[in-house]
Design an enzyme around this catalytic site. Sequence first.
Site, PDB file in Angstrom:
ATOM      1  N   SER A  42      74.755  16.972  -6.204  1.00 14.14           N
ATOM      2  CA  SER A  42      75.430  17.646  -5.091  1.00 14.14           C
ATOM      3  C   SER A  42      75.544  19.116  -5.434  1.00 14.14           C
ATOM      4  O   SER A  42      75.981  19.470  -6.531  1.00 14.14           O
ATOM      5  CB  SER A  42      76.829  17.055  -4.866  1.00 14.14           C
ATOM      6  OG  SER A  42      77.631  17.945  -4.120  1.00 14.14           O
ATOM      7  N   GLY A  43      75.161  19.980  -4.492  1.00 11.80           N
ATOM      8  CA  GLY A  43      75.236  21.410  -4.745  1.00 11.80           C
ATOM      9  C   GLY A  43      76.669  21.913  -4.839  1.00 11.80           C
ATOM     10  O   GLY A  43      77.026  22.637  -5.777  1.00 11.80           O
ATOM     11  N   SER A  44      77.524  21.547  -3.867  1.00 11.17           N
ATOM     12  CA  SER A  44      78.904  22.042  -3.892  1.00 11.17           C
ATOM     13  C   SER A  44      79.651  21.523  -5.113  1.00 11.17           C
ATOM     14  O   SER A  44      80.426  22.259  -5.744  1.00 11.17           O
ATOM     15  CB  SER A  44      79.639  21.658  -2.605  1.00 11.17           C
ATOM     16  OG  SER A  44      79.690  20.261  -2.440  1.00 11.17           O
ATOM     17  N   GLY A  47      75.138  21.864  -0.454  1.00  9.84           N
ATOM     18  CA  GLY A  47      73.961  22.376  -1.137  1.00  9.84           C
ATOM     19  C   GLY A  47      72.726  21.556  -0.841  1.00  9.84           C
ATOM     20  O   GLY A  47      71.638  22.103  -0.617  1.00  9.84           O
ATOM     21  N   THR A  48      72.880  20.221  -0.850  1.00  9.58           N
ATOM     22  CA  THR A  48      71.705  19.375  -0.590  1.00  9.58           C
ATOM     23  C   THR A  48      71.250  19.501   0.859  1.00  9.58           C
ATOM     24  O   THR A  48      70.054  19.416   1.150  1.00  9.58           O
ATOM     25  CB  THR A  48      72.004  17.908  -0.944  1.00  9.58           C
ATOM     26  OG1 THR A  48      73.262  17.528  -0.369  1.00  9.58           O
ATOM     27  CG2 THR A  48      72.054  17.701  -2.446  1.00  9.58           C
TER      28      THR A  48
END
Length: 346
Positions: free
Chosen positions: A91-93, A259-260
Amino acid sequence: MNQPLTFRMMDTHAGGDVSRIVLGGIEPLPGDTVRAQMEYLRDDADGLRKLLLFEPYGIPEMSVDLVVPATDPAAAAGYIIMEVMGYPIYSGSNTICTATAVLEAGIVPKREGVQHFTLEAPAGRVKIEARVEDGVVEAITCEGLPSYIDTHRASIRVPGLGDITYSVAYSGGFYALVDATELGFGLTLDEERRLADCAHRIVEAIQAERGFSHYTLGDVGPLPFLHFMGPVEQVADGFYRSRSTTYVHPGVICRSTTGTGTSARLALMNHEGRIRPGDRLETVSLRETGFIGTFTGVRQEGPHAVVENTITGKAYVLGHTEVVVNCDDPLVECNGLRQLLSARRG
């Protein structure tokens, strides 16, 4: 009375998505990789995720990141991501929040200027670039997972909505990508509940009709996510902006653009010939927060053009907490917790 169980936590948010970073008080997990430790939690000890994402301690819109010792010698720390839908491998965040937390907690020494280090996610190594100004972590840039388009502009009949055109990307999970304007949305905050309902209908229809398989990972479960795309505007040479929002679970729209989700957008723009390596896309959320995705390269993997990318954002520290878990509390379910949490000493 049972002895209280305690652990330390730092609450953060990136783009509005709250990530609760568990920094201490957790017993060592079995497994010789962070991925194996994540699978242990998922299959045998799901209590920590449930505890922190539901009442009385949390709400499903939050995420939890458990910091663990890295098993990869190249990494400074490992982390396991927990969300309401389960255990995503990336996960980006959550990565932006965890990278900030390990700097603020001193797990990685914080230095002025730009510094680089590596974290170990269940998906593997993640390279991190941190920009620190006057002791404040002003930006984190992390690698997005290699992303590609599985399906381009397919159509499906959705009860109550009619025929819906969608694409599907893989960017750490499978995402349905739909045009918000075609569905009558301007991607404003007052639409949040209607967006969640619309996304749920589309995701259920796609899940009922078909499944998806990653070209190396194989079956990674049914498609869970949907990303609403606003119009793309070019704001400078090689720099684009688009309003966006992501559905992750019935009733749950992410506060950030994710982010994804941003990586998925880059894959679609590349597939449609609308972006080149080096170009950037800023996705803007319902709450006017944003992440910047940078298209860093592309390679061919069988039939797929796989987009390499990075995600840049800023996390804010909300608080430092020692959480006390009393198993006598009727609102607390301690099954799947006792083997994880350290009892208070002293």
